[in-house]
Design a protein around this motif. Structure first.
Motif, mmCIF file in Angstrom:
data_model
loop_
_atom_site.group_PDB
_atom_site.id
_atom_site.type_symbol
_atom_site.label_atom_id
_atom_site.label_comp_id
_atom_site.label_asym_id
_atom_site.label_seq_id
_atom_site.Cartn_x
_atom_site.Cartn_y
_atom_site.Cartn_z
ATOM 1 N N ALA A 195 0.804 -1.229 0.000
ATOM 2 C CA ALA A 195 0.000 0.000 0.000
ATOM 3 C C ALA A 195 0.834 1.275 0.000
ATOM 4 O O ALA A 195 0.311 2.359 -0.259
ATOM 5 C CB ALA A 195 -0.927 0.012 1.218
ATOM 6 N N HIS A 196 2.129 1.140 0.278
ATOM 7 C CA HIS A 196 2.962 2.346 0.318
ATOM 8 C C HIS A 196 4.430 1.946 0.198
ATOM 9 O O HIS A 196 4.991 1.330 1.101
ATOM 10 C CB HIS A 196 2.737 3.122 1.623
ATOM 11 N N THR A 197 5.025 2.287 -0.937
ATOM 12 C CA THR A 197 6.422 1.921 -1.139
ATOM 13 C C THR A 197 7.166 3.038 -1.872
ATOM 14 O O THR A 197 6.585 3.739 -2.698
ATOM 15 C CB THR A 197 6.546 0.592 -1.920
ATOM 16 N N HIS A 198 8.452 3.175 -1.544
ATOM 17 C CA HIS A 198 9.285 4.162 -2.235
ATOM 18 C C HIS A 198 10.129 3.501 -3.315
ATOM 19 O O HIS A 198 10.975 4.156 -3.918
ATOM 20 C CB HIS A 198 10.175 4.891 -1.225
ATOM 21 N N LYS A 199 9.910 2.195 -3.518
ATOM 22 C CA LYS A 199 10.596 1.510 -4.618
ATOM 23 C C LYS A 199 9.562 1.185 -5.697
ATOM 24 O O LYS A 199 8.431 0.836 -5.375
ATOM 25 C CB LYS A 199 11.209 0.184 -4.141
ATOM 26 N N GLY A 204 -0.919 11.364 -1.011
ATOM 27 C CA GLY A 204 -0.062 11.045 0.120
ATOM 28 C C GLY A 204 1.402 11.135 -0.279
ATOM 29 O O GLY A 204 1.692 11.292 -1.462
ATOM 30 N N GLU A 205 2.328 11.013 0.629
ATOM 31 C CA GLU A 205 2.037 11.127 2.030
ATOM 32 C C GLU A 205 1.722 12.575 2.365
ATOM 33 O O GLU A 205 2.469 13.461 1.989
ATOM 34 C CB GLU A 205 3.253 10.733 2.864
ATOM 35 N N VAL A 206 0.655 12.753 3.104
ATOM 36 C CA VAL A 206 0.342 14.080 3.634
ATOM 37 C C VAL A 206 0.231 13.921 5.147
ATOM 38 O O VAL A 206 0.164 12.797 5.649
ATOM 39 C CB VAL A 206 -0.971 14.630 3.040
ATOM 40 N N ILE A 241 -3.551 5.201 7.851
ATOM 41 C CA ILE A 241 -2.433 5.589 8.712
ATOM 42 C C ILE A 241 -1.253 4.745 8.273
ATOM 43 O O ILE A 241 -1.206 3.543 8.513
ATOM 44 C CB ILE A 241 -2.707 5.294 10.191
ATOM 45 N N HIS A 242 -0.314 5.398 7.625
ATOM 46 C CA HIS A 242 0.798 4.637 7.064
ATOM 47 C C HIS A 242 1.839 4.354 8.147
ATOM 48 O O HIS A 242 2.094 5.181 9.005
ATOM 49 C CB HIS A 242 1.315 5.380 5.828
ATOM 50 N N GLY A 243 2.389 3.124 8.118
ATOM 51 C CA GLY A 243 3.366 2.714 9.119
ATOM 52 C C GLY A 243 2.792 2.762 10.523
ATOM 53 O O GLY A 243 3.467 3.200 11.455
ATOM 54 N N THR A 297 5.860 -1.586 2.605
ATOM 55 C CA THR A 297 7.297 -1.679 2.888
ATOM 56 C C THR A 297 7.912 -0.297 3.100
ATOM 57 O O THR A 297 9.047 -0.193 3.555
ATOM 58 C CB THR A 297 8.048 -2.389 1.749
ATOM 59 N N ASP A 298 7.188 0.753 2.721
ATOM 60 C CA ASP A 298 7.666 2.132 2.879
ATOM 61 C C ASP A 298 9.056 2.288 2.249
ATOM 62 O O ASP A 298 9.279 1.809 1.151
ATOM 63 C CB ASP A 298 7.645 2.506 4.372
ATOM 64 N N ASP A 299 10.007 2.904 2.958
ATOM 65 C CA ASP A 299 11.325 3.141 2.365
ATOM 66 C C ASP A 299 12.349 2.104 2.830
ATOM 67 O O ASP A 299 13.549 2.331 2.742
ATOM 68 C CB ASP A 299 11.800 4.559 2.699
HETATM 69 ZN ZN LIG Z 1 6.900 6.630 3.013
#
Ligand SMILES: [Zn+2]
Length: 204
Positions: free
Chosen positions: A6-10, A60-62, A118-120, A165-167
């Motif tokens: 749902a949220h990745t920087h890759k 996002g991210e906001v 709510i991320h992470g 996985t985010d960053d």
């Molecule tokens: Zn992030």
């Protein structure tokens, strides 16, 4: 079974993911927004064109960060404009929140019209209050490694969970495995439910 991040920087390559875009990359599904840390140096006009791209599935991210970035006043103003856009375009919102829960709860009451994620999510103290709202809990490697989160993981309704996985360099499959183990939920059930949640929130 397909994996959903749902949220990745890759840039996702062998699974489906919402890539955190800088507003230039639009090839995969992506989210775009002015991060609270950049609320004083970036403008909405930089993100608006890509918000209209068919692959843009979230704003996002906001959010709000009391520990980093410009003043809360500046962050709050930028967040309000982006929430208005989210409602106008009917986009889910991916939140970065650090020590700004009171402000968040106030906004939740007055502004929420789309799924708020709510991320992470890694704030055990907020859990009982958040449970009473409709927010989605996006869990990443840090959420699953925090011992204080363990009793909470089993209490989150499965239809309000996403993985990310985010960053980090983590593999999204590992997040599925760790969650399945921590909550004693059969892995197949986890895969099926996350797919259903992801598609309901972000579309196919
Ligand atoms: Zn992030």
């Amino acid at each position: 079974m397909k994996c959903y991040d749902a949220h990745t920087h890759k840039i996702p390559y062998n699974h489906i993911g919402i890539y955190q875009s800088d507003a230039k990359y639009t090839a995969s599904l992506f989210s775009v927004g002015v991060h609270p840390w950049q609320a004083d140096v970036k403008s909405l006009s930089e993100i608006i064109p890509s918000l209209h791209h068919q692959n843009c599935r979230a704003i996002g991210e906001v959010g709000l960060d009391r520990l980093k970035g410009p003043s809360m006043e500046i962050q709050h103003a930028m967040l309000l404009s982006q929430l208005a856009l989210a409602n106008e375009l009917q986009k889910p919102v991916i939140f970065h929140l650090v020590r700004a829960w009171d402000e968040f709860y106030a906004l939740l009451k007055s502004k929420q019209q789309t799924p708020w994620i709510i991320h992470g999510f890694n704030s055990p103290k907020q859990f009982s209050r958040l449970l009473q709202t409709k927010v989605i809990f996006s869990l990443g490697p840090a959420s699953l490694q925090n011992p204080r989160m363990h009793s909470i993981l089993t209490q989150i309704p499965l239809n309000r969970v996403l993985f990310e996985t985010d960053d980090t360099a983590s593999d999204i499959n590992q997040v599925y495995l760790d969650f399945s183990q921590a909550t004693s939920t059969p892995l197949e059930e986890v895969y099926a439910q996350i797919e259903q949640n992801f598609l309901a929130i972000f579309g196919a």
